[in-house]
Design an enzyme around this catalytic site. Structure first.
Site, short mmCIF file in Angstrom:
data_model
loop_
_atom_site.label_atom_id
_atom_site.label_comp_id
_atom_site.label_asym_id
_atom_site.label_seq_id
_atom_site.Cartn_x
_atom_site.Cartn_y
_atom_site.Cartn_z
N GLY A 27 0.70 -1.18 0.13
CA GLY A 27 0.06 -0.04 -0.10
C GLY A 27 0.81 1.11 -0.06
O GLY A 27 1.96 1.41 -0.30
N HIS A 33 4.42 2.45 -8.18
CA HIS A 33 3.45 1.09 -8.07
C HIS A 33 2.53 1.24 -9.46
O HIS A 33 2.22 0.29 -10.14
CB HIS A 33 2.48 1.20 -6.85
CG HIS A 33 3.19 1.01 -5.52
ND1 HIS A 33 3.42 2.25 -4.80
CD2 HIS A 33 3.83 -0.14 -5.17
CE1 HIS A 33 3.97 1.79 -3.77
NE2 HIS A 33 4.17 0.28 -3.75
N GLN A 149 15.56 -8.14 -3.16
CA GLN A 149 13.92 -8.91 -2.84
C GLN A 149 13.71 -9.52 -4.29
O GLN A 149 13.24 -10.64 -4.28
CB GLN A 149 12.95 -7.65 -2.29
CG GLN A 149 11.62 -8.25 -2.71
CD GLN A 149 10.73 -7.16 -1.90
OE1 GLN A 149 10.44 -7.11 -0.77
NE2 GLN A 149 9.97 -6.60 -2.98
N LEU A 180 11.33 6.87 -5.65
CA LEU A 180 9.89 6.85 -4.99
C LEU A 180 9.55 5.72 -4.25
O LEU A 180 10.26 4.51 -4.59
CB LEU A 180 8.62 6.93 -6.32
CG LEU A 180 8.81 8.04 -7.12
CD1 LEU A 180 7.27 8.23 -7.74
CD2 LEU A 180 9.05 9.40 -6.49
N SER A 181 9.40 6.10 -2.88
CA SER A 181 9.19 4.83 -1.91
C SER A 181 8.09 5.46 -0.97
O SER A 181 8.02 6.55 -0.59
CB SER A 181 10.45 4.72 -1.22
OG SER A 181 10.24 4.11 -0.11
N SER A 182 7.55 4.36 -0.65
CA SER A 182 6.36 4.73 0.65
C SER A 182 7.02 5.24 1.87
O SER A 182 6.49 6.22 2.58
CB SER A 182 5.55 3.57 1.08
OG SER A 182 5.09 2.68 -0.08
N ARG A 183 8.42 5.12 2.07
CA ARG A 183 8.97 5.31 3.26
C ARG A 183 9.12 6.81 3.09
O ARG A 183 9.41 7.69 4.10
CB ARG A 183 10.18 4.51 3.61
CG ARG A 183 9.86 3.46 4.30
CD ARG A 183 11.16 2.49 4.39
NE ARG A 183 10.96 1.32 4.75
CZ ARG A 183 10.81 0.61 6.05
NH1 ARG A 183 11.11 1.15 6.74
NH2 ARG A 183 10.68 -0.54 6.11
O1 PAF Z 1 8.00 -4.84 -1.68
C1 PAF Z 1 6.92 -4.79 -1.00
O2 PAF Z 1 6.23 -3.96 -0.80
C2 PAF Z 1 6.93 -6.09 -0.25
O3 PAF Z 1 8.11 -6.55 0.30
C3 PAF Z 1 6.17 -7.10 -0.74
C4 PAF Z 1 7.04 -7.73 -1.97
C5 PAF Z 1 4.75 -6.51 -1.32
C6 PAF Z 1 5.96 -8.59 0.01
O4 PAF Z 1 5.17 -7.90 1.01
#
Ligand code: PAF
Length: 279
Positions: A27, A33, A149, A180-183
């Site tokens: 989210g 995204h 990841q 860009l990042s949610s953080r």
């Molecule tokens: O990158 C993320 O936002 C999270 O690590 C993911 C891949 C949705 C897994 O919770």
């Protein structure tokens, strides 16, 4: 756009669907995204976006608590996407029982971010395993900002979900180069310029490496400059982009990766580059 909250509801919706493209998120959606969703809608008429803040991948309860939760805003952003199914499960839908978080990940899971966030990638793979198993997509799309990841999900999927294509998409940046990042939303607006210094430092090191200079020296120089501006550095390293192993003389396709904390907020970023100067 259709919103569904239960596993049974999602199963019913996907029952007759083929060629599903899946984008897992936590989210607090932004242009990064949306670029993944735009790509998904080019590939398939059935796109699933999950919004689930996965406690299993957080090392500290404080970090989990302060993770931005903006579901109303997220849904508003996704409303124009006609074919998108948003899956917004509660914790017990994903983890009806306490999950057994014990995947045998490659050693790279304990290096770079894995060294500073022990168990983090096991937590990520736990939720990805659940979601892939439920959604059974043809492809899943991830941003390259979380490069380690992405690499570990690719490795896991090769073995456990070989029919799912894992697609990595370029990082989206603001005008100052900040990924860009949610953080980023945890910072004050005026701090965004300060935090773009992190990406600028990585870019400088990548340029030095590309022009044949000793990049270890540039890394030390970059780390000092960041520290002077109040950053606490977890790591800044140059690795091979294909497998994230330590780069050896002669390796040309490289990536600089870094993680650092500013005002107690942890940011990661990376830049892929080629040693002969091209990308
Ligand atoms: O990158 C993320 O936002 C999270 O690590 C993911 C891949 C949705 C897994 O919770």
């Amino acid at each position: 756009m259709i919103k569904v909250e239960s596993v049974s509801g999602l199963r019913a919706l996907l029952n007759d669907k083929k060629n599903i493209v899946f984008i897992p998120t936590m989210g607090n959606l932004h242009e990064g995204h949306l670029s993944l969703i735009d790509q998904a809608t080019l590939i398939s008429r059935t796109v699933v976006v999950s919004i689930f803040i996965n406690p299993a991948q957080f090392n500290s309860s404080q970090d989990l608590e302060k993770y931005p939760r903006t579901i109303g805003q997220d849904i508003a952003l996704l409303r124009p996407y006609e074919n998108v199914i948003i899956f917004v499960p509660q914790l017990n839908e994903i983890y009806p029982e306490t999950p057994n978080i014990n995947y045998d990940l490659p050693p790279i899971a304990n290096e770079l971010c894995g060294k500073y966030r022990p168990g983090h990638f096991n937590g990520v793979i736990t939720v990805i395993d659940r979601l892939f198993n439920l959604i059974k997509p043809q492809a899943a799309i991830f941003g390259k900002k979380d490069y380690q990841q992405l690499h570990l999900i690719k490795e896991f999927s090769k073995v456990s979900y070989p029919t799912i294509e894992i697609i990595g998409m370029p990082t989206i940046r603001d005008g100052n180069g900040l990924a860009l990042s949610s953080r980023n939303n945890l910072f004050e607006k005026e701090q965004l310029i300060d935090i773009s210094f992190f990406n600028q430092s990585l870019t400088n090191i990548a340029h030095h490496a590309q022009s044949g200079q000793n990049y270890q020296e540039s890394i030390l120089f970059g780390i000092d400059a960041l520290k002077e501006r109040g950053w606490l550095i977890d790591y800044i390293e140059v690795r091979r982009s294909s497998d994230l192993k330590v780069a050896l003389p002669g390796d040309r396709h490289l990536i600089i990766l870094g993680a650092a904390n500013y005002k107690n907020i942890r940011l990661i970023d990376n830049i892929e580059f080629c040693i002969d100067g091209s990308n």
